[in-house]
Design an enzyme around this catalytic site. Structure first.
Site, mmCIF file in Angstrom:
data_model
loop_
_atom_site.group_PDB
_atom_site.id
_atom_site.type_symbol
_atom_site.label_atom_id
_atom_site.label_comp_id
_atom_site.label_asym_id
_atom_site.label_seq_id
_atom_site.Cartn_x
_atom_site.Cartn_y
_atom_site.Cartn_z
ATOM 1 N N CYS A 265 6.256 -5.206 0.480
ATOM 2 C CA CYS A 265 6.375 -3.846 -0.050
ATOM 3 C C CYS A 265 6.214 -2.806 1.059
ATOM 4 O O CYS A 265 7.100 -2.689 1.893
ATOM 5 C CB CYS A 265 5.386 -3.664 -1.198
ATOM 6 N N GLY B 78 0.875 -1.170 0.000
ATOM 7 C CA GLY B 78 0.000 0.000 0.000
ATOM 8 C C GLY B 78 0.904 1.209 0.000
ATOM 9 O O GLY B 78 1.852 1.284 -0.768
ATOM 10 N N HIS C 61 5.194 -8.000 -4.382
ATOM 11 C CA HIS C 61 3.855 -8.433 -3.966
ATOM 12 C C HIS C 61 3.687 -9.919 -4.246
ATOM 13 O O HIS C 61 3.512 -10.296 -5.396
ATOM 14 C CB HIS C 61 2.791 -7.655 -4.738
ATOM 15 N N GLU D 119 1.177 -11.733 -3.360
ATOM 16 C CA GLU D 119 -0.224 -12.148 -3.196
ATOM 17 C C GLU D 119 -1.023 -12.075 -4.492
ATOM 18 O O GLU D 119 -2.173 -12.461 -4.517
ATOM 19 C CB GLU D 119 -0.896 -11.281 -2.112
HETATM 20 N N1 GLN Z 1 5.988 3.074 -2.357
HETATM 21 C C1 GLN Z 1 5.138 2.562 -1.340
HETATM 22 C C2 GLN Z 1 5.511 3.095 0.039
HETATM 23 O O1 GLN Z 1 6.384 3.867 0.203
HETATM 24 C C3 GLN Z 1 5.135 1.056 -1.324
HETATM 25 C C4 GLN Z 1 4.506 0.522 -2.571
HETATM 26 C C5 GLN Z 1 3.783 -0.764 -2.404
HETATM 27 O O2 GLN Z 1 3.480 -1.192 -1.299
HETATM 28 N N2 GLN Z 1 3.428 -1.356 -3.512
HETATM 29 O O3 GLN Z 1 4.912 2.723 0.972
#
Ligand code: GLN
Length: 214
Positions: free
Chosen positions: A86, A54, A194, A196
């Site tokens: 992530c 996220g 990711h 998932e």
């Molecule tokens: N760039 C996002 C962050 O800094 C992470 C991206 C992701 O979770 N797909 O949280």
């Protein structure tokens, strides 16, 4: 607190933002009973926790709003198995580079991560990665504005790397630094990608195994 029913551990998915349903589905396929976690009472019921991707700055704020930040820090410090992908990796890291000054860390992983590390040119990409501890061949890894692990302490096991972006000084044919994109420290697992969204539940299986051992 322990709610292991038979051999199906109860694994929470932090449900503030991100691909919650996908993680729930993968965990169920990997042999866990998966439950969304939004409140401290729900957190206290789980044997392990997935922190989805996220936006880490937003998730950090939501953790405070939902009064989950301190309880989650305490459980992680107490050895709760956790799996971050992530933004989840970013939250678990000891330190963040290119983060927001007010963004909060949960700890659990003795690493320094760099947010949005792969840069604009390679905002999103996919790669087939051999991952230590995951049998059956490479895992298709989807990176979306992904971080990388810039430094990992001695107790952190590196499970996978990818070649980093080209260095502007040496150009596209120059050497590329191998960047760390999957790590494990005890019962804490994290990926910059990711796991998932590809229908391959092997990393979730690895995590459910860590939860069972814990
Ligand atoms: N760039 C996002 C962050 O800094 C992470 C991206 C992701 O979770 N797909 O949280």
């Amino acid at each position: 607190m322990t709610t292991v029913s038979g051999t199906r551990p109860v694994v929470g998915v932090l449900a503030l933002q991100g691909a919650v349903r996908e993680h729930v589905a993968m965990l169920e396929r990997a042999g866990a009973r998966a439950v969304p976690v939004r409140r401290p009472a729900e957190l206290s019921e789980v044997d392990g926790l997935v922190l989805p991707g996220g936006e880490s700055t937003t998730m950090s704020r939501l953790l405070e709003t939902f009064e989950l930040l301190e309880p989650l820090r305490a459980r992680i410090a107490g050895g709760l198995p956790a799996f971050g992908s992530c933004a989840g990796l970013i939250l678990l890291a000891r330190q963040v580079l290119d983060g927001r000054p007010d963004q909060q860390q949960l700890g659990g992983l003795d690493v320094v991560v760099r947010r949005n590390a792969f840069g604009r040119q390679v905002d999103s990409f996919e790669a087939d990665l051999p991952i230590t501890g995951v049998p059956g061949g490479p895992v298709r890894a989807v990176f979306i504005r992904a971080p990388w692990v810039e430094k990992a302490a001695g107790g952190v096991e590196v499970l996978a790397t990818v070649p980093g972006p080209a260095d502007p000084d040496t150009g596209p044919d120059g050497p590329r630094v191998a960047r760390i994109v999957a790590v494990r420290q005890g019962a804490v697992l994290a990926t910059a990608f990711h796991p998932e969204i590809t229908g391959d539940e092997r990393l979730h299986r690895l995590f459910v195994g860590l939860v069972r051992e814990a």
